[in-house]
Motif scaffolding. Structure first.
Motif, PDB file in Angstrom:
ATOM      1  N   LEU A 185      -8.488  -7.961   1.357  1.00 56.96           N
ATOM      2  CA  LEU A 185      -7.611  -8.263   2.235  1.00 56.96           C
ATOM      3  C   LEU A 185      -7.569 -10.105   2.738  1.00 56.96           C
ATOM      4  O   LEU A 185      -7.017 -10.555   3.658  1.00 56.96           O
ATOM      5  CB  LEU A 185      -9.119  -7.506   3.811  1.00 56.96           C
ATOM      6  CG  LEU A 185      -8.207  -6.348   4.035  1.00 56.96           C
ATOM      7  CD1 LEU A 185      -9.157  -5.833   5.023  1.00 56.96           C
ATOM      8  CD2 LEU A 185      -7.451  -5.628   4.728  1.00 56.96           C
ATOM      9  N   LEU A 186      -9.049  -9.791   2.385  1.00 63.17           N
ATOM     10  CA  LEU A 186      -9.472 -12.152   2.351  1.00 63.17           C
ATOM     11  C   LEU A 186      -8.080 -12.931   1.908  1.00 63.17           C
ATOM     12  O   LEU A 186      -7.594 -13.008   2.485  1.00 63.17           O
ATOM     13  CB  LEU A 186     -10.736 -11.948   2.165  1.00 63.17           C
ATOM     14  CG  LEU A 186     -11.371 -12.074   2.614  1.00 63.17           C
ATOM     15  CD1 LEU A 186     -13.031 -12.163   2.468  1.00 63.17           C
ATOM     16  CD2 LEU A 186     -11.807 -13.041   4.287  1.00 63.17           C
ATOM     17  N   LEU A 187      -7.734 -12.482   0.859  1.00 56.91           N
ATOM     18  CA  LEU A 187      -7.018 -12.810   0.238  1.00 56.91           C
ATOM     19  C   LEU A 187      -5.814 -12.955   1.136  1.00 56.91           C
ATOM     20  O   LEU A 187      -4.141 -13.580   0.103  1.00 56.91           O
ATOM     21  CB  LEU A 187      -6.346 -12.142  -1.783  1.00 56.91           C
ATOM     22  CG  LEU A 187      -7.724 -12.842  -2.342  1.00 56.91           C
ATOM     23  CD1 LEU A 187      -7.209 -12.630  -3.230  1.00 56.91           C
ATOM     24  CD2 LEU A 187      -8.031 -14.297  -2.770  1.00 56.91           C
ATOM     25  N   GLN A 188      -5.024 -11.927   1.479  1.00 55.59           N
ATOM     26  CA  GLN A 188      -3.477 -11.797   2.270  1.00 55.59           C
ATOM     27  C   GLN A 188      -4.140 -11.832   4.098  1.00 55.59           C
ATOM     28  O   GLN A 188      -3.824 -11.087   5.084  1.00 55.59           O
ATOM     29  CB  GLN A 188      -3.032 -10.738   2.251  1.00 55.59           C
ATOM     30  CG  GLN A 188      -3.387  -9.751   0.887  1.00 55.59           C
ATOM     31  CD  GLN A 188      -1.836 -11.051   0.207  1.00 55.59           C
ATOM     32  OE1 GLN A 188      -1.028 -11.249   1.219  1.00 55.59           O
ATOM     33  NE2 GLN A 188      -1.683 -11.032  -1.570  1.00 55.59           N
ATOM     34  N   SER A 189      -4.876 -12.709   4.235  1.00 56.18           N
ATOM     35  CA  SER A 189      -5.479 -13.148   5.897  1.00 56.18           C
ATOM     36  C   SER A 189      -4.261 -14.099   6.007  1.00 56.18           C
ATOM     37  O   SER A 189      -4.724 -15.196   7.355  1.00 56.18           O
ATOM     38  CB  SER A 189      -6.895 -13.568   5.372  1.00 56.18           C
ATOM     39  OG  SER A 189      -7.430 -14.211   4.732  1.00 56.18           O
ATOM     40  N   THR A 237      -1.286 -12.475  -9.372  1.00 61.90           N
ATOM     41  CA  THR A 237      -1.203 -11.715  -7.743  1.00 61.90           C
ATOM     42  C   THR A 237      -0.843 -13.030  -7.752  1.00 61.90           C
ATOM     43  O   THR A 237      -0.212 -14.260  -7.419  1.00 61.90           O
ATOM     44  CB  THR A 237      -2.995 -11.743  -7.717  1.00 61.90           C
ATOM     45  OG1 THR A 237      -2.500 -11.611  -6.121  1.00 61.90           O
ATOM     46  CG2 THR A 237      -3.550 -13.251  -7.384  1.00 61.90           C
ATOM     47  N   GLU A 238       0.033 -12.210  -5.639  1.00 64.38           N
ATOM     48  CA  GLU A 238       0.099 -13.434  -5.159  1.00 64.38           C
ATOM     49  C   GLU A 238      -0.747 -13.867  -4.219  1.00 64.38           C
ATOM     50  O   GLU A 238      -1.153 -12.627  -3.582  1.00 64.38           O
ATOM     51  CB  GLU A 238       1.683 -13.377  -4.518  1.00 64.38           C
ATOM     52  CG  GLU A 238       2.347 -14.109  -3.193  1.00 64.38           C
ATOM     53  CD  GLU A 238       3.577 -13.658  -2.573  1.00 64.38           C
ATOM     54  OE1 GLU A 238       3.744 -14.338  -1.856  1.00 64.38           O
ATOM     55  OE2 GLU A 238       4.009 -13.232  -4.094  1.00 64.38           O
ATOM     56  N   ALA A 295     -15.216 -16.353  -4.108  1.00 60.95           N
ATOM     57  CA  ALA A 295     -16.056 -15.652  -5.266  1.00 60.95           C
ATOM     58  C   ALA A 295     -14.474 -13.634  -4.340  1.00 60.95           C
ATOM     59  O   ALA A 295     -14.664 -13.469  -5.239  1.00 60.95           O
ATOM     60  CB  ALA A 295     -16.769 -14.865  -3.320  1.00 60.95           C
ATOM     61  N   SER A 296     -13.817 -13.949  -3.327  1.00 61.35           N
ATOM     62  CA  SER A 296     -12.758 -13.307  -2.507  1.00 61.35           C
ATOM     63  C   SER A 296     -11.819 -13.333  -4.005  1.00 61.35           C
ATOM     64  O   SER A 296     -10.880 -12.316  -4.778  1.00 61.35           O
ATOM     65  CB  SER A 296     -11.745 -13.352  -2.005  1.00 61.35           C
ATOM     66  OG  SER A 296     -12.538 -13.781  -1.249  1.00 61.35           O
TER      67      SER A 296
END
Length: 745
Positions: free
Chosen positions: A212-216, A346-347, A360-361
């Motif tokens: 979720l953090l990487l798509q925030s 990843t994106e 960390a994410s």
């Protein structure tokens, strides 16, 4: 006639034979006037007689009717009162399963007057999950085809609130996999991460939070509104990875309470509303170039910065390198860690994230550990380092993330749980003063938060570790005052009793230990409280009460871990209570066996060593007593208990004629112990000095004692001074002392 009466009330005419006089109602004829006018007529007398006989039976019936009428009017006016707010956990009578007929009618009318799920939505917003779920399921039965994703998400929220966590997680997973609505799918992933955190499934929670953090990104389904919560949850998850998830219990006195999660399922209801997921999001004020990485410094250290990544696609090796470059750090990889990162593509598209949080994410899902030293970022797999090093690194990463969360401008109780996590991490690193400051900061800034219970409890544990026993006792009492029904309350009473025992205040320990034993039904706290209470009763020489207590809870304590301790306490209580020498000798043999059993493992509190030493001394085993006391001192005990041990050793040496050894132990107690114990040791030292023909030393000690002596102790001290003057040949001052007068220096 009834216009002047309250609504629903009618005027009642009393019968003739009633003791209450009837009141005239106006110009019209009444029963009283008719009776007066017809006194001389037989027909009227007969009529009155018949009406009087009828009134004798009608009066109770009329009273009951009027009472029922008043009750009906009252409930008709109060039955539709204001409903509770959304935070109320209890359901009002108007929506309970046992409603009266009037309330059932109002619910039925409302149900028919609202759309299919409108009333269920209202119930869910209020936190009435069972009623909401019933109506959602009833609405689903009348539908054909697949259910709307919003309805499925609401059903999952209801199951979440009802505690059906396994089923809710499965439904959240199905909703997240559908992909029909990005907003609701993201909400399902967030709800599932919250549930995994509450269930202490840290690996799954960590994976979902990182995703979720990487798509925030602000244009994404979650936007930036939940970034603070995701940051706190990930920091707490890493902290629990490092510290463990064990809860406090009597055996683990130095274990802190873990922060709980306050968010309620109904808080995510707005994600299902059309306004939240229908239209496009508002554009950000700054232009966002695909593939860009923007940095905002926030502090002096190189990792003190916020980073935004816009639509960056590639291998994790390349993305992590760019993130490291943003802090002017050089990546140093191990071969295994680089291979793991090279295989993952990843994106990401993020909002403004703290640099440690973003790193960390990226690394935690791959089980890659990182550490920043000398402006270099060292990365390796967790499997390449030991378990202790893994815990240390995770603790450092969690601390960086929680520090960034604590610096937020949003001062809400939810944001404040970062303080609790930082306090736990500081305690694990033996930074006790820092831990106290974090917990105190939380209690001062958020005194009405539900997390104050954990904060006060942790303060008590840390202060007890620091040796601040009075402050620790106050913190534990604040747990009791803040939430009397909280599960930590019996344990707090137990720890209050143990603090009293640590202070040598054995009388004061009895009451809180008794409360702990009463309240902690069905928990591990109860047998520990019973054993500690029996110990306190024996220390205050209430042997019969201790024996009765152990007998009452025999079934509770009949476990292998408690049997040696219970055998010793019960045998010692019986040994002390016996007056018959033969029976005492027989019980003494049993006490020796119990003492041998308790040496291997004991559930006694720290102060229980005094009982073991006294038991050895009572049996004449002085060497075993001294060895027991010396071993307890080496293991580390509270200072008051150490003084009690020195006093016990001094008393035993004095009774056996070893005055030099007794004086040494008494001197340690006289200098450092609490006032009452110190004065007693001083008088013993004065007596020994007098017996050893040292009257000057005796007089010096007595003058010191008179400065702080209580009124009841002054005659004893003066008598001792008189004997010392008499031995030194000063009969004048001796006579003054024997007369109760304090001589001049």
């Amino acid at each position: 006639k009834n216009q002047d009466l309250p609504l629903g009330m009618t005027r009642m005419t009393l019968p003739t034979k009633s003791r209450i006089p009837a009141k005239a109602e106006g110009p019209g004829p009444t029963l009283a006037t008719e009776a007066i006018d017809g006194l001389g007529k037989e027909s009227h007398r007969g009529k009155l007689r018949q009406m009087g006989n009828a009134g004798r039976f009608a009066w109770p019936v009329v009273c009951l009717f009027q009472l029922g009428l008043v009750a009906g009017v009252y409930f008709s006016r109060t039955g539709n009162g204001s409903a509770p707010t959304s935070g109320d956990a209890a359901e009002p009578a108007a929506f309970s399963a046992h409603d009266s007929g009037t309330e059932k009618h109002s619910i039925t009318s409302a149900h028919h007057s609202l759309p299919d799920t409108a009333q269920a939505d209202d119930f869910l917003k209020r936190g009435w999950y069972e009623h909401a779920l019933t109506r959602y399921e009833a609405s689903a039965e009348g539908r054909t085809g697949d259910l709307p994703i919003s309805l499925r998400f609401k059903v999952a929220l209801c199951r979440d609130g009802l505690g059906e966590w396994d089923r809710a997680i499965a439904e959240y997973g199905e909703i997240a996999g559908l992909g029909e609505n990005d907003q609701i799918s993201a909400a399902a992933r967030l709800a599932r991460a919250r549930l995994w955190f509450r269930m202490r499934n840290l690996d799954e929670s960590k994976r979902a939070l990182c995703e979720l953090l990487l798509q925030s990104t602000p244009e994404g389904p979650t936007g930036t509104t939940v970034i603070p919560e995701l940051s706190r949850l990930l920091g707490l998850t890493l902290a629990m990875n490092a510290l463990g998830t064990e809860a406090p219990e009597p055996k683990r006195e130095s274990t802190l309470a873990l922060p709980a999660l306050d968010s309620r399922p109904e808080s995510q209801f707005t994600w299902t509303e059309p306004a939240a997921n229908g239209g496009p999001r508002k554009p950000t004020s700054e232009a966002r170039v695909p593939g860009s990485l923007d940095v905002w410094p926030t502090g002096p250290a190189i990792q003190d910065c916020d980073v935004t990544v816009t639509a960056q696609r590639g291998t994790l090796t390349e993305i992590i390198r760019r993130v490291a470059d943003s802090a002017n750090a050089t990546c140093v990889w191990t071969d295994a860690a680089r291979a793991s990162a090279d295989r993952r593509t990843t994106e990401i598209s993020t909002g403004r994230l703290p640099w440690p949080l973003l790193l960390a994410s990226l690394t935690e899902p791959l089980l890659i550990s990182w550490e920043l030293r000398d402006e270099k970022l060292y990365l390796c797999n967790y499997g390449e380092i030991g378990a202790e090093d893994c815990a240390d690194r995770r603790a450092k990463i969690a601390k960086l993330i929680l520090l960034a969360a604590a610096r937020e401008g949003n001062r809400s109780p939810e944001a404040g749980i970062a303080y609790l996590g930082l306090g736990n991490l500081s305690f694990a690193e033996d930074e006790l003063e820092t831990a106290v400051s974090w917990f105190e900061r939380f209690t001062k800034e958020f005194p009405r938060s539900a997390h104050c219970v954990q904060a006060h409890f942790n303060l008590g544990v840390v202060r007890r570790t620091l040796g601040e026993l009075a402050e620790a006792r106050t913190s534990f009492f604040q747990v009791v005052d803040t939430a009397p029904a909280h599960p930590l309350v019996p344990l707090s009473h137990l720890f209050v009793g143990r603090v009293h025992l640590d202070e040598g205040d054995f009388e004061g320990a009895v009451a809180p230990l008794r409360r702990a034993a009463t309240m902690a039904v069905g928990t591990d706290t109860r047998p520990a409280a019973v054993i500690d209470l029996a110990t306190a009763l024996l220390l205050v020489e209430n042997w019969r009460a201790a024996s009765a207590l152990l007998l009452e809870h025999h079934a509770l304590l009949d476990l292998p871990e408690f049997r040696p301790t219970v055998a010793f306490l019960g045998t010692y209580a019986r040994y002390l209570a016996l007056a018959d020498r033969k029976l005492a000798h027989r019980e003494g043999q049993a006490l020796v066996s119990a003492l041998m059993g308790i040496q291997s493992g004991s559930a006694l509190p720290a102060s229980g060593v005094l009982l073991v030493g006294r038991a050895f001394a009572g049996l004449g085993l002085s060497e075993q007593m001294a060895e027991t006391f010396e071993q307890a001192k080496r293991q580390g005990i509270s200072e008051p208990i150490a003084h009690e041990i020195s006093h016990e050793l001094a008393e035993f040496a004095h009774t056996t004629g070893k005055n030099a050894e007794a004086t040494k132990h008494y001197a340690a107690v006289f200098k450092n112990a609490r006032p009452s114990r110190s004065r007693h040791a001083g008088m013993r030292m004065a007596e020994i000095a007098l017996d050893d023909q040292r009257p000057d030393d005796c007089l010096r000690l007595c003058r010191q004692l008179l400065a702080d002596a209580e009124k009841s102790e002054i005659p004893v001290i003066l008598r001792l001074m008189g004997k010392a003057f008499e031995k030194s040949g000063d009969h004048k001052h001796a006579a003054q002392c024997f007369a109760g007068q304090c001589p001049a220096p």
